[in-house]
Design a protein around this motif. Structure first.
Motif, PDB file in Angstrom:
ATOM      1  N   LYS A 369       0.825  -1.208   0.000  1.00 60.98           N
ATOM      2  CA  LYS A 369       0.000   0.000   0.000  1.00 60.98           C
ATOM      3  C   LYS A 369       0.857   1.254   0.000  1.00 60.98           C
ATOM      4  CE  LYS A 369      -4.105  -1.865   2.315  1.00 60.98           C
ATOM      5  NZ  LYS A 369      -4.936  -1.813   3.540  1.00 60.98           N
ATOM      6  N   LYS A 370       1.934   1.250   0.790  1.00 65.06           N
ATOM      7  CA  LYS A 370       2.818   2.408   0.827  1.00 65.06           C
ATOM      8  C   LYS A 370       3.504   2.626  -0.510  1.00 65.06           C
ATOM      9  CE  LYS A 370       3.829   2.317   5.795  1.00 65.06           C
ATOM     10  NZ  LYS A 370       4.873   2.141   6.831  1.00 65.06           N
ATOM     11  N   SER A 373       0.885   3.931  -3.051  1.00 64.16           N
ATOM     12  CA  SER A 373       0.552   5.336  -2.789  1.00 64.16           C
ATOM     13  C   SER A 373       1.719   6.253  -3.146  1.00 64.16           C
ATOM     14  CB  SER A 373       0.170   5.512  -1.326  1.00 64.16           C
ATOM     15  OG  SER A 373       1.253   5.152  -0.483  1.00 64.16           O
ATOM     16  N   ALA A 376       1.798   6.515  -6.877  1.00 62.13           N
ATOM     17  CA  ALA A 376       0.675   7.323  -7.356  1.00 62.13           C
ATOM     18  C   ALA A 376       0.935   8.807  -7.121  1.00 62.13           C
ATOM     19  CB  ALA A 376      -0.605   6.894  -6.650  1.00 62.13           C
ATOM     20  N   GLU A 377       1.537   9.158  -5.993  1.00 60.52           N
ATOM     21  CA  GLU A 377       1.864  10.563  -5.741  1.00 60.52           C
ATOM     22  C   GLU A 377       2.934  11.080  -6.699  1.00 60.52           C
ATOM     23  OE1 GLU A 377       2.991  10.808  -1.702  1.00 60.52           O
ATOM     24  OE2 GLU A 377       0.948  10.548  -0.904  1.00 60.52           O
TER      25      GLU A 377
END
Length: 388
Positions: A369-370, A373, A376-377
């Motif tokens: 998940k990290k 994310s 994605a950022e």
């Protein structure tokens, strides 16, 4: 009255303990009965089969006899003979050299059943007859879910013990750290300041609705639109202020069947809560790895006492392969009936490894998940600020 109430309380506590332990004992007892029934079934089917001499075995003996006749004193011929004999023995089936009655005794069949529903499967013992193969598939179809159910149920107990032990250790650690950081004079001053501050604080209880209405008695009465609402609130407050009745005694005295239904519903709720404590467990993965290492090391130190072909390293490898249900079968046991006494050790060890894998899975999900994310950022387009 006191003498009669104490035996009743003792019986009530015994009943509560019995119904609390009943679901866990039910699972373990059903697994033990399932293993014993499977041992009786496979020992009867595979142990009583006739050791028929197949055509492949006859050709194997003929080729072995021909190679033995061609052996000479020449060194090159000896090397060729070794190569040929190695190739020939690679084609041999181990079933040809096994006595079915010795391999498929009750303890041997019980050991085979344990390797089936624990999904270890060493490969040195397997069914040969067609009926045995079909029954093995059917046995595994019901035995593996039962084994996973036992593992999940015992996982809740083990997770509760681990979480409470870890929390108590953290509390003890924090107390030791605070006692070291805080000296005697400063701590006494802080305690005096806290006691003074607490003595100055006066907590006023909130007024009830009746007290508010009494305080407003001298004031000119006001017409309320929701008079019924106030009456309902006052009635509810009076119900709450009344002493609570012993509902269990009322049910027991009036209708014992209701109390029995309540006990049965609690037992059913215990069945529904299986796996919930395991989901709540949150301990460091390093701690679980350390527990696994210590757990396997204890068995690796005991196992070479009856398995003389094993040392500590070989026994450690064997226990790890067993508890992780890999089961290569490269390390064989000379006395499998002694290892059957380790069945409880295997179940608890598989549960510890399962908890470690579950914690590792949770940590991997958080890591993924990290990473997602973060990616994605990075790929998000930056906002452009236009001049006015």
């Amino acid at each position: 009255m006191a003498t009669t109430s104490q035996p009743l309380r003792g019986k009530a506590t015994c009943k509560k303990i019995f119904w609390a332990v009943f679901p866990h004992a039910c699972f373990i007892l059903s697994l033990v009965i399932y293993a014993f029934l499977g041992a009786l079934m496979f020992s009867h089917i595979e142990g009583t089969r006739e050791a028929t001499v197949r055509e492949e075995y006859r050709t194997f003996l003929q080729n072995l006899t021909c190679l033995a006749r061609k052996l000479s004193d020449n060194v090159t011929e000896n090397e060729k003979f070794n190569d040929h004999i190695r190739e020939l023995f690679n084609t041999a089936d181990p079933v040809w050299f096994i006595n079915p009655e010795e391999r498929w005794s009750f303890f041997g069949s019980l050991f085979f059943c344990c390797t089936v529903f624990t999904t270890v499967g060493y490969g040195n013992t397997y069914p040969v007859t067609r009926i045995g193969k079909y029954l093995c598939m059917l046995y595994a179809l019901f035995g593996i879910p039962l084994m996973f159910l036992v593992l999940t149920d015992m996982g809740d107990i083990l997770a509760t013990v681990l979480s409470k032990s870890y929390n108590e250790f953290r509390k003890l650690q924090s107390k030791i750290l605070t006692s070291k950081l805080c000296s005697g004079s400063t701590c006494s001053k802080r305690n005096e300041l806290k006691s003074r501050a607490q003595s100055k604080i006066v907590i006023n209880e909130p007024l009830t609705i009746m007290e508010v209405l009494r305080s407003q008695s001298g004031v000119k009465p006001v017409k309320y639109r929701n008079v019924e609402l106030f009456e309902m609130l006052i009635a509810r407050e009076n119900e709450n202020t009344q002493p609570a009745r012993n509902k269990s005694m009322e049910r027991w005295s009036s209708c014992p069947e209701l109390a029995r239904e309540k006990t049965v519903s609690r037992v059913i709720e215990n069945f529904d809560k299986i796996g919930k404590e395991l989901e709540k467990l949150d301990v460091p993965i390093v701690l679980m790895v350390l527990v696994i290492f210590v757990y396997i090391s204890c068995a690796a130190a005991i196992l070479p006492n009856w398995e003389k072909n094993m040392d500590f390293q070989e026994a450690f490898y064997f226990c790890f392969i067993t508890l992780t249900t890999i089961g290569f079968g490269d390390t064989k046991l000379e006395h499998p009936k002694f290892f059957l006494f380790f069945s409880l050790y295997i179940i608890i060890g598989m549960e510890i490894v399962f908890i470690a894998f579950k914690l590792g899975q949770d940590r991997l999900i958080v890591l993924y998940k990290k990473v997602i994310s973060f990616c994605a950022e990075k790929n998000m387009p930056s906002k452009k600020i236009y001049p006015k």
